[in-house]
Motif scaffolding. Structure first.
Motif, PDB file in Angstrom:
ATOM      1  N   MET A  95       0.869  -1.048  -0.085  1.00  0.00           N
ATOM      2  CA  MET A  95       0.013   0.017  -0.030  1.00  0.00           C
ATOM      3  C   MET A  95       0.793   1.198   0.013  1.00  0.00           C
ATOM      4  O   MET A  95       2.050   1.420   0.530  1.00  0.00           O
ATOM      5  N   ALA A  96       0.553   2.259  -0.794  1.00  0.00           N
ATOM      6  CA  ALA A  96       1.365   3.584  -0.964  1.00  0.00           C
ATOM      7  C   ALA A  96       0.745   4.370   0.193  1.00  0.00           C
ATOM      8  O   ALA A  96      -0.630   4.484   0.502  1.00  0.00           O
ATOM      9  N   LYS A  97       1.481   5.223   0.509  1.00  0.00           N
ATOM     10  CA  LYS A  97       1.207   6.263   1.690  1.00  0.00           C
ATOM     11  C   LYS A  97       1.696   7.619   0.993  1.00  0.00           C
ATOM     12  O   LYS A  97       2.663   7.933   0.757  1.00  0.00           O
ATOM     13  N   ARG A  98       0.914   8.847   1.056  1.00  0.00           N
ATOM     14  CA  ARG A  98       0.887   9.943   0.718  1.00  0.00           C
ATOM     15  C   ARG A  98       0.929  10.815   1.848  1.00  0.00           C
ATOM     16  O   ARG A  98      -0.173  10.985   2.383  1.00  0.00           O
ATOM     17  N   VAL A  99       1.933  11.807   1.986  1.00  0.00           N
ATOM     18  CA  VAL A  99       1.830  12.670   3.190  1.00  0.00           C
ATOM     19  C   VAL A  99       2.030  13.936   2.548  1.00  0.00           C
ATOM     20  O   VAL A  99       2.916  14.411   1.895  1.00  0.00           O
ATOM     21  N   GLU A 100       1.094  14.876   2.734  1.00  0.00           N
ATOM     22  CA  GLU A 100       1.197  16.252   2.298  1.00  0.00           C
ATOM     23  C   GLU A 100       1.313  17.535   3.412  1.00  0.00           C
ATOM     24  O   GLU A 100       0.592  17.189   4.325  1.00  0.00           O
ATOM     25  N   THR A 101       2.139  18.210   3.261  1.00  0.00           N
ATOM     26  CA  THR A 101       2.225  19.205   4.550  1.00  0.00           C
ATOM     27  C   THR A 101       2.090  20.528   3.537  1.00  0.00           C
ATOM     28  O   THR A 101       2.469  20.787   2.311  1.00  0.00           O
ATOM     29  N   TYR A 102       1.238  21.391   4.166  1.00  0.00           N
ATOM     30  CA  TYR A 102       0.937  22.824   3.632  1.00  0.00           C
ATOM     31  C   TYR A 102       0.726  23.754   4.703  1.00  0.00           C
ATOM     32  O   TYR A 102       0.741  23.358   5.923  1.00  0.00           O
ATOM     33  N   LEU A 103       1.015  25.087   4.378  1.00  0.00           N
ATOM     34  CA  LEU A 103       0.863  25.940   5.591  1.00  0.00           C
ATOM     35  C   LEU A 103      -0.566  26.886   5.190  1.00  0.00           C
ATOM     36  O   LEU A 103      -1.087  26.773   4.322  1.00  0.00           O
ATOM     37  N   ILE A 104      -1.089  27.385   6.409  1.00  0.00           N
ATOM     38  CA  ILE A 104      -2.359  28.029   6.496  1.00  0.00           C
ATOM     39  C   ILE A 104      -1.983  29.398   7.033  1.00  0.00           C
ATOM     40  O   ILE A 104      -1.311  29.453   8.253  1.00  0.00           O
ATOM     41  N   THR A 160      -5.797  34.881   8.274  1.00  0.00           N
ATOM     42  CA  THR A 160      -7.137  34.495   7.423  1.00  0.00           C
ATOM     43  C   THR A 160      -7.638  33.118   7.532  1.00  0.00           C
ATOM     44  O   THR A 160      -8.624  32.458   7.284  1.00  0.00           O
ATOM     45  N   GLU A 161      -6.655  32.080   8.022  1.00  0.00           N
ATOM     46  CA  GLU A 161      -6.630  30.707   7.929  1.00  0.00           C
ATOM     47  C   GLU A 161      -7.168  29.999   6.598  1.00  0.00           C
ATOM     48  O   GLU A 161      -7.845  29.063   6.595  1.00  0.00           O
ATOM     49  N   VAL A 162      -6.442  30.696   5.789  1.00  0.00           N
ATOM     50  CA  VAL A 162      -6.626  30.460   4.185  1.00  0.00           C
ATOM     51  C   VAL A 162      -5.311  29.550   3.882  1.00  0.00           C
ATOM     52  O   VAL A 162      -4.273  29.964   4.131  1.00  0.00           O
ATOM     53  N   ARG A 163      -5.349  28.515   3.116  1.00  0.00           N
ATOM     54  CA  ARG A 163      -4.408  27.597   2.623  1.00  0.00           C
ATOM     55  C   ARG A 163      -4.041  27.901   1.287  1.00  0.00           C
ATOM     56  O   ARG A 163      -5.010  28.306   0.573  1.00  0.00           O
ATOM     57  N   GLY A 164      -2.709  28.306   1.183  1.00  0.00           N
ATOM     58  CA  GLY A 164      -2.335  28.638  -0.364  1.00  0.00           C
ATOM     59  C   GLY A 164      -0.874  28.511  -0.540  1.00  0.00           C
ATOM     60  O   GLY A 164      -0.091  28.461   0.313  1.00  0.00           O
ATOM     61  N   ASP A 165      -0.574  28.577  -1.964  1.00  0.00           N
ATOM     62  CA  ASP A 165       0.779  28.355  -2.363  1.00  0.00           C
ATOM     63  C   ASP A 165       1.789  29.626  -1.853  1.00  0.00           C
ATOM     64  O   ASP A 165       2.929  29.467  -1.711  1.00  0.00           O
ATOM     65  N   SER A 166       1.301  30.535  -1.655  1.00  0.00           N
ATOM     66  CA  SER A 166       1.903  31.860  -1.343  1.00  0.00           C
ATOM     67  C   SER A 166       2.205  32.106   0.357  1.00  0.00           C
ATOM     68  O   SER A 166       3.199  32.922   0.755  1.00  0.00           O
ATOM     69  N   VAL A 167       1.712  31.184   1.131  1.00  0.00           N
ATOM     70  CA  VAL A 167       1.927  31.071   2.384  1.00  0.00           C
ATOM     71  C   VAL A 167       3.355  30.746   2.856  1.00  0.00           C
ATOM     72  O   VAL A 167       3.693  29.562   2.465  1.00  0.00           O
ATOM     73  N   ARG A 168       4.107  31.532   3.789  1.00  0.00           N
ATOM     74  CA  ARG A 168       5.262  31.141   4.218  1.00  0.00           C
ATOM     75  C   ARG A 168       5.511  31.443   5.556  1.00  0.00           C
ATOM     76  O   ARG A 168       4.695  32.557   5.965  1.00  0.00           O
ATOM     77  N   THR A 169       6.428  31.004   6.212  1.00  0.00           N
ATOM     78  CA  THR A 169       6.749  31.194   7.467  1.00  0.00           C
ATOM     79  C   THR A 169       7.592  32.542   7.448  1.00  0.00           C
ATOM     80  O   THR A 169       8.604  32.443   6.902  1.00  0.00           O
ATOM     81  N   ARG A 170       7.134  33.521   8.188  1.00  0.00           N
ATOM     82  CA  ARG A 170       7.769  34.817   8.502  1.00  0.00           C
ATOM     83  C   ARG A 170       8.322  35.067   9.905  1.00  0.00           C
ATOM     84  O   ARG A 170       7.732  34.342  10.738  1.00  0.00           O
ATOM     85  N   THR A 171       9.614  35.408  10.079  1.00  0.00           N
ATOM     86  CA  THR A 171      10.055  35.609  11.504  1.00  0.00           C
ATOM     87  C   THR A 171      10.084  36.932  11.840  1.00  0.00           C
ATOM     88  O   THR A 171      10.585  37.822  10.906  1.00  0.00           O
TER      89      THR A 171
END
Length: 114
Positions: free
Chosen positions: A1-10, A14-25
């Motif tokens: 069985m294959a397992k796929r893990v996805e990690t994304y930032l919210i 705004t609590e919106v998930r998107g490709d432009s979300v980055r961790t800022r310090t």
């Protein structure tokens, strides 16, 4: 069985998930904060603090101030910190960022002086 893990930032605002979300310090009064922001939220933050940045000046920083903190934080995964906290019956979120006080307790318990 294959397992796929996805990690994304919210986006923390705004609590919106998107490709432009980055961790800022951010560093304020010597305290380091991390916040996950998309382009719109980051733009709003930059606009809000622009007058302060323009009035201020860049300060030189030294990594020698607390070198252990950076190396320990890099070594300790969120899973390690969560497991440690659960063993000590400290309430810790099952997902997302580890709160600073819990990570600080973990670091203090694992420092060479502890």
């Amino acid at each position: 069985m294959a397992k796929r893990v996805e990690t994304y930032l919210i986006d923390d605002i705004t609590e919106v998930r998107g490709d432009s979300v980055r961790t800022r310090t951010l560093v304020i009064d010597g305290e380091r904060y991390e916040v996950d922001l998309g382009d719109d939220s980051y733009g709003q933050l930059c606009t809000a603090i622009a007058p302060y940045l323009e009035a201020g000046r860049k300060a030189k920083t030294s990594r020698k101030a607390n070198p252990r903190r950076h190396t320990l934080a890099a070594e300790a995964s969120a899973a390690d910190v969560r497991a440690w906290a659960k063993r000590r019956r400290i309430k810790v979120p099952t997902r997302g960022r580890i709160p600073s006080p819990i990570r600080q307790q973990y670091e203090a318990a694992h420092s060479p002086a502890a």
